[in-house]
Design an enzyme around this catalytic site. Structure first.
Site, PDB file in Angstrom:
ATOM      1  N   GLY A   1      -2.693  -3.244  36.860  1.00 18.89           N
ATOM      2  CA  GLY A   1      -3.548  -4.397  36.546  1.00 18.89           C
ATOM      3  C   GLY A   1      -3.242  -4.902  35.143  1.00 18.89           C
ATOM      4  O   GLY A   1      -4.106  -5.344  34.404  1.00 18.89           O
TER       5      GLY A   1
ATOM      6  N   LYS B   1     -18.625   0.255  40.452  1.00 19.26           N
ATOM      7  CA  LYS B   1     -18.439   0.945  39.170  1.00 19.26           C
ATOM      8  C   LYS B   1     -19.322   2.200  39.107  1.00 19.26           C
ATOM      9  O   LYS B   1     -18.913   3.245  38.612  1.00 19.26           O
ATOM     10  CB  LYS B   1     -18.752   0.010  37.994  1.00 19.26           C
ATOM     11  CG  LYS B   1     -17.705  -1.086  37.802  1.00 19.26           C
ATOM     12  CD  LYS B   1     -16.327  -0.486  37.553  1.00 19.26           C
ATOM     13  CE  LYS B   1     -15.266  -1.547  37.335  1.00 19.26           C
ATOM     14  NZ  LYS B   1     -13.914  -0.954  37.136  1.00 19.26           N
TER      15      LYS B   1
ATOM     16  N   TYR C   1     -19.833  -5.405  42.397  1.00 20.38           N
ATOM     17  CA  TYR C   1     -19.021  -4.905  41.289  1.00 20.38           C
ATOM     18  C   TYR C   1     -19.716  -3.704  40.627  1.00 20.38           C
ATOM     19  O   TYR C   1     -19.115  -2.659  40.423  1.00 20.38           O
ATOM     20  CB  TYR C   1     -18.832  -6.036  40.279  1.00 20.38           C
ATOM     21  CG  TYR C   1     -18.124  -5.677  39.017  1.00 20.38           C
ATOM     22  CD1 TYR C   1     -18.806  -5.624  37.810  1.00 20.38           C
ATOM     23  CD2 TYR C   1     -16.758  -5.415  39.008  1.00 20.38           C
ATOM     24  CE1 TYR C   1     -18.164  -5.317  36.632  1.00 20.38           C
ATOM     25  CE2 TYR C   1     -16.105  -5.109  37.829  1.00 20.38           C
ATOM     26  CZ  TYR C   1     -16.816  -5.061  36.645  1.00 20.38           C
ATOM     27  OH  TYR C   1     -16.171  -4.758  35.467  1.00 20.38           O
TER      28      TYR C   1
ATOM     29  N   GLY D   1      -4.269  -8.609  33.798  1.00 20.50           N
ATOM     30  CA  GLY D   1      -5.676  -9.036  33.752  1.00 20.50           C
ATOM     31  C   GLY D   1      -6.170  -9.263  32.334  1.00 20.50           C
ATOM     32  O   GLY D   1      -5.403  -9.144  31.368  1.00 20.50           O
ATOM     33  N   GLN D   2      -7.485  -9.531  32.227  1.00 20.86           N
ATOM     34  CA  GLN D   2      -8.066  -9.875  30.921  1.00 20.86           C
ATOM     35  C   GLN D   2      -7.859  -8.741  29.914  1.00 20.86           C
ATOM     36  O   GLN D   2      -7.459  -8.980  28.776  1.00 20.86           O
ATOM     37  CB  GLN D   2      -9.574 -10.132  31.080  1.00 20.86           C
ATOM     38  CG  GLN D   2     -10.260 -10.497  29.757  1.00 20.86           C
ATOM     39  CD  GLN D   2     -11.777 -10.445  29.831  1.00 20.86           C
ATOM     40  OE1 GLN D   2     -12.363  -9.821  30.713  1.00 20.86           O
ATOM     41  NE2 GLN D   2     -12.418 -11.104  28.877  1.00 20.86           N
TER      42      GLN D   2
HETATM   43  C1  VAH Z   1     -18.072  -9.345  34.332  1.00 18.88           C
HETATM   44  N1  VAH Z   1     -16.825  -9.246  32.223  1.00 18.88           N
HETATM   45  O1  VAH Z   1     -18.731 -10.237  33.848  1.00 18.88           O
HETATM   46  C2  VAH Z   1     -17.233  -8.488  33.381  1.00 18.88           C
HETATM   47  C3  VAH Z   1     -18.023  -7.314  32.885  1.00 18.88           C
HETATM   48  C4  VAH Z   1     -20.127  -6.555  31.832  1.00 18.88           C
HETATM   49  C5  VAH Z   1     -19.400  -7.696  32.381  1.00 18.88           C
HETATM   50  O2  VAH Z   1     -18.121  -6.329  33.834  1.00 18.88           O
HETATM   51  O3  VAH Z   1     -18.071  -9.107  35.503  1.00 18.88           O
END
Ligand code: VAH
Length: 315
Positions: A6, A144, A140, A9-10
């Site tokens: 990755g 995590k 997400y 990515g950012q």
């Molecule tokens: C997002 N930049 O906005 C990521 C991050 C805490 C935010 O996980 O999904």
């Protein structure tokens, strides 16, 4: 040898350059599903790897005799809400592939990013503690939280040396915003310079934990260079930094661009932001591996505007 999965990515695109500066260009292999910017592609080896494909990951690890993997591939919060099943597949299968290669002794050390997205609407919102209620309400965040549980399990059960940080929103000028909810704080700088107006997708009072990318990169190198016994938390470390609202960021930018204007039109990302903490307690990281951030809101705004103005002028 280090492999970054990755790498385009950012975080990955800047992390690759930082690690190449520390360990030498040829010792840091960048990989992603697609090629990256010229800086990344010209400064060292690159492999096209689909992080979800075990055989591709495994063969690159073998080919380059990889010791350490930084797994930076994932779908961020807003994008993941639009593709829940794919987000779960990518975020989880990529982690299992790397954890299993380490369990087999093919990799010695792993960095895996978690996020303040592991916290949810029932989590105490201010100075959120390292140990607390965590009921994430985004795909997400769920991925995590599950990932953190698996990292701790593989450490306790198989001795896999996996290390993790719960990143706050990250702000940088080298890569455009990538589907995150906190990315309004990146977007706003592009719009302030290009249009002198920003239509903000979060409400003015939405306080969120944020950090300038240089601090996040230092924390990443810091936890990976720490002595193994100093990394006492094997789920993931809270990482604080700064906390501000869109209104406060706007006010700071107008000190540099007085005629910059803003309007607020909250969209679906408001609910995501509302489910996250406003600020984070990172005393565990400070104590265990002497973490401290350097950039406050004023310093971050100055360095973002200085660098982004140069980048956008050359466009
Ligand atoms: C997002 N930049 O906005 C990521 C991050 C805490 C935010 O996980 O999904």
């Amino acid at each position: 040898k280090i492999l970054i999965i990755g790498a385009c990515g950012q975080i990955g695109s800047e992390l690759t350059l930082k690690l190449r500066g520390i360990y030498g260009n040829d010792n840091v292999i960048a990989s992603d599903i697609r090629e990256g910017n010229s800086n990344l592609m010209e400064s060292g080896p690159f492999e096209t790897v689909n992080a979800m494909d075990f055989d591709q990951v495994s063969s690159v690890v073998e080919k380059h005799q990889i010791d350490e993997v930084y797994l930076m591939a994932a779908l961020l919060s807003a994008t993941a809400e639009k593709n829940p099943a794919f987000a779960w597949e990518l975020n989880m299968n990529s982690l299992f592939h790397v954890l299993n290669l380490a369990k087999e002794g093919k990799i010695k050390k792993i960095f895996w990013p978690s996020s303040i997205a592991v916290f949810g609407p029932t989590t105490p919102r201010f100075n959120t503690p390292q140990y607390t209620v965590m009921e994430p309400s985004t795909v997400y965040g769920i991925s995590k939280q599950a990932g953190e549980r698996w990292c701790e399990y593989y450490y306790n059960k198989y001795g896999v040396d996996v290390r993790s940080i719960r990143y706050p929103g990250l702000i940088s000028w080298t890569t455009p915003p990538g589907g995150g909810t906190t990315d309004y704080a990146v977007d706003i700088f592009y719009k302030a310079i290009e249009d002198k107006h920003y239509n903000c997708f979060l409400s003015e009072q939405s306080a969120l934990p944020m950090m300038y990318m240089d601090d996040a990169l230092n924390a990443t190198v810091g936890i990976m260079q720490a002595e193994k016994e100093d990394v006492k938390i094997r789920s993931s470390y809270n990482l604080g930094g700064i906390s501000f609202t869109p209104e406060e960021l706007y006010a700071e930018i107008t000190k540099h661009i007085p005629d910059f204007t803003i309007e607020y039109a909250p969209d679906f990302r408001q609910a995501i932001a509302d489910s996250w903490p406003a600020s984070i307690d990172d005393s565990a990281a400070q104590k265990d591996w002497s973490w401290n951030h350097k950039y406050d809101l004023e310093a971050m705004t100055t360095v973002m505007l200085e660098n982004l103005s140069k980048v956008l002028q050359t466009k």
